[in-house]
Write a protein that holds these residues in place. Structure first.
Motif, PDB file in Angstrom:
ATOM      1  N   UNK A 190      62.333  26.628  24.947  1.00  0.00           N
ATOM      2  CA  UNK A 190      61.633  26.341  26.255  1.00  0.00           C
ATOM      3  C   UNK A 190      60.448  25.390  25.700  1.00  0.00           C
ATOM      4  N   UNK A 191      60.824  24.041  26.013  1.00  0.00           N
ATOM      5  CA  UNK A 191      59.613  23.066  25.593  1.00  0.00           C
ATOM      6  C   UNK A 191      58.236  23.280  26.393  1.00  0.00           C
ATOM      7  N   UNK A 192      58.545  23.630  27.568  1.00  0.00           N
ATOM      8  CA  UNK A 192      57.153  23.822  28.498  1.00  0.00           C
ATOM      9  C   UNK A 192      56.291  24.792  27.932  1.00  0.00           C
ATOM     10  N   UNK A 193      54.974  24.291  28.019  1.00  0.00           N
ATOM     11  CA  UNK A 193      54.059  25.617  27.695  1.00  0.00           C
ATOM     12  C   UNK A 193      53.218  25.687  28.825  1.00  0.00           C
ATOM     13  N   UNK A 194      52.798  26.816  29.188  1.00  0.00           N
ATOM     14  CA  UNK A 194      52.431  27.249  30.624  1.00  0.00           C
ATOM     15  C   UNK A 194      51.159  28.063  30.439  1.00  0.00           C
ATOM     16  N   UNK A 195      50.342  27.734  31.461  1.00  0.00           N
ATOM     17  CA  UNK A 195      48.981  28.537  31.610  1.00  0.00           C
ATOM     18  C   UNK A 195      49.139  29.053  33.033  1.00  0.00           C
ATOM     19  N   UNK A 196      48.725  30.438  33.051  1.00  0.00           N
ATOM     20  CA  UNK A 196      48.606  31.152  34.320  1.00  0.00           C
ATOM     21  C   UNK A 196      47.076  31.620  34.630  1.00  0.00           C
ATOM     22  N   UNK A 197      46.466  31.370  35.567  1.00  0.00           N
ATOM     23  CA  UNK A 197      45.220  31.777  35.742  1.00  0.00           C
ATOM     24  C   UNK A 197      45.361  32.788  37.126  1.00  0.00           C
ATOM     25  N   UNK A 198      45.195  34.167  36.525  1.00  0.00           N
ATOM     26  CA  UNK A 198      45.278  35.443  37.475  1.00  0.00           C
ATOM     27  C   UNK A 198      43.911  36.053  37.691  1.00  0.00           C
ATOM     28  N   UNK A 199      43.606  35.964  39.092  1.00  0.00           N
ATOM     29  CA  UNK A 199      42.433  36.784  39.542  1.00  0.00           C
ATOM     30  C   UNK A 199      42.818  38.016  40.054  1.00  0.00           C
ATOM     31  N   UNK A 200      42.323  39.291  39.551  1.00  0.00           N
ATOM     32  CA  UNK A 200      42.442  40.675  39.764  1.00  0.00           C
ATOM     33  C   UNK A 200      41.568  41.126  40.782  1.00  0.00           C
ATOM     34  N   UNK A 201      41.841  42.091  41.471  1.00  0.00           N
ATOM     35  CA  UNK A 201      41.221  43.104  42.299  1.00  0.00           C
ATOM     36  C   UNK A 201      40.547  42.100  43.725  1.00  0.00           C
ATOM     37  N   UNK A 202      41.561  41.259  44.061  1.00  0.00           N
ATOM     38  CA  UNK A 202      40.975  40.214  45.060  1.00  0.00           C
ATOM     39  C   UNK A 202      40.617  41.078  46.351  1.00  0.00           C
ATOM     40  N   UNK A 203      39.470  41.094  47.094  1.00  0.00           N
ATOM     41  CA  UNK A 203      39.310  41.731  48.259  1.00  0.00           C
ATOM     42  C   UNK A 203      37.910  41.245  48.708  1.00  0.00           C
ATOM     43  N   UNK A 204      37.549  41.320  49.961  1.00  0.00           N
ATOM     44  CA  UNK A 204      36.427  40.873  50.742  1.00  0.00           C
ATOM     45  C   UNK A 204      35.089  41.173  49.768  1.00  0.00           C
ATOM     46  N   UNK A 205      35.074  42.295  49.315  1.00  0.00           N
ATOM     47  CA  UNK A 205      33.767  42.501  48.595  1.00  0.00           C
ATOM     48  C   UNK A 205      33.686  41.743  47.203  1.00  0.00           C
ATOM     49  N   UNK A 206      34.978  41.328  46.663  1.00  0.00           N
ATOM     50  CA  UNK A 206      34.909  40.638  45.292  1.00  0.00           C
ATOM     51  C   UNK A 206      34.742  39.147  45.468  1.00  0.00           C
ATOM     52  N   UNK A 207      35.149  38.808  46.622  1.00  0.00           N
ATOM     53  CA  UNK A 207      35.243  37.248  46.845  1.00  0.00           C
ATOM     54  C   UNK A 207      33.970  36.421  46.524  1.00  0.00           C
ATOM     55  N   UNK A 208      32.757  37.144  46.782  1.00  0.00           N
ATOM     56  CA  UNK A 208      31.527  36.335  46.374  1.00  0.00           C
ATOM     57  C   UNK A 208      31.465  36.333  44.843  1.00  0.00           C
ATOM     58  N   UNK A 209      32.000  37.167  44.160  1.00  0.00           N
ATOM     59  CA  UNK A 209      31.910  37.083  42.541  1.00  0.00           C
ATOM     60  C   UNK A 209      32.876  35.920  42.147  1.00  0.00           C
ATOM     61  N   UNK A 210      33.897  35.779  42.992  1.00  0.00           N
ATOM     62  CA  UNK A 210      34.853  34.819  42.559  1.00  0.00           C
ATOM     63  C   UNK A 210      34.723  33.410  43.032  1.00  0.00           C
ATOM     64  N   UNK A 211      33.878  33.234  44.239  1.00  0.00           N
ATOM     65  CA  UNK A 211      33.965  31.814  44.807  1.00  0.00           C
ATOM     66  C   UNK A 211      33.523  30.539  44.067  1.00  0.00           C
ATOM     67  N   UNK A 212      32.531  30.876  43.359  1.00  0.00           N
ATOM     68  CA  UNK A 212      31.669  29.836  42.681  1.00  0.00           C
ATOM     69  C   UNK A 212      32.964  29.138  41.709  1.00  0.00           C
TER      70      UNK A 212
END
Length: 254
Positions: free
Chosen positions: A1-23
């Motif tokens: 497989x020639x393609x090398x891939x990156x996956x960015x995964x955000x865990x525990x996504x919820x209304x109260x954790x969104x302020x942590x992730x937003x910026x």
């Protein structure tokens, strides 16, 4: 497989954790087209029912429009089962994590919670392909219940598993323990060693948690790492898009 891939995964996504992730998400968006996989909790700790947060749901609608993927991540993300009775279960549920929701559940309760989450996605008109258990822990009953759904995959820290047979696919992942300064320091060392070991791996997953975003040291590491991997020639992808390109097509042909 020639393609090398990156996956960015955000865990525990919820209304109260969104302020942590937003910026952080804004900074990632500024890098260009970097699709994100969002692990969405239907009712985080029973205090974040998504039906009660239309603005947050509209934000997720917009992320789908950008090419991101939404993934079902438990139901409540909390272990509410009776106290563990064996040393192993005590370690898994009280030392390793307090949030392994699907580890102690039987098949019927697991099926009910899965159905609750799948119905939420259906009402929201969100495509759903994958499920990731909180803390990546699936007990025997939960494994049986998940195999009975029409979902495509689940995953743990080092593999994807195609459902319903749990066919494993190597997919190394990086994750931090960021709750204290010494843990953050050790996490950086371990991550750099894993990067060296898996430099040529076809896919590399970055598993971020809200607590990572609360510390400048870890947040800047993740942003720098995404930039480094893109500059090193990795292509950013969601989980399902990578599976469709590299696994599911060949499986169907076989």
């Amino acid at each position: 497989m020639a393609e090398r891939t990156l996956m960015l995964v955000l865990h525990d996504v919820a209304p109260e954790t969104w302020p942590d992730y937003e910026a952080f998400v804004e900074e990632v968006d500024a890098l260009g087209q970097v699709p994100i996989s969002w692990l969405v909790v239907p009712d985080f700790h029973r205090r974040n029912p998504l039906d009660a947060h239309p603005g947050f749901r509209r934000m997720l609608d917009g992320r789908l429009g950008r090419g991101d993927e939404l993934i079902l991540h438990g139901c409540y993300h909390a272990d509410e089962a009776p106290a563990p009775r064996t040393p192993r279960d005590w370690f898994m549920r009280r030392v390793f994590t307090h949030e392994g929701e699907f580890y102690p559940l039987g098949r019927d309760e697991s099926a009910q919670r899965l159905e609750h989450g799948m119905q939420l996605f259906e009402r929201s008109q969100w495509p759903l392909h994958g499920f990731v258990a909180p803390a990546w822990l699936l007990g025997p009953g939960a494994r049986q219940a998940l195999a009975g759904t029409n979902l495509t995959y689940t995953s743990d820290p080092s593999h994807f598993y195609l459902l319903p047979d749990y066919q494993p696919i190597d997919a190394p992942g990086l994750v931090w323990s960021a709750r204290s300064a010494w843990r953050r320091g050790m996490s950086r060392v371990v991550s750099e060693k894993m990067l060296a070991r898996h430099r040529q791996a076809p896919v590399l997953r970055l598993g971020l948690h809200p607590v990572d975003m609360r510390h400048d040291f870890s947040r800047r590491y993740w942003l720098s790492l995404v930039t480094r991997l893109l500059e090193d020639g990795r292509h950013a992808s969601t989980k399902i898009d990578w599976l469709k390109r590299n696994v599911l097509v060949s499986s169907a042909a076989a």
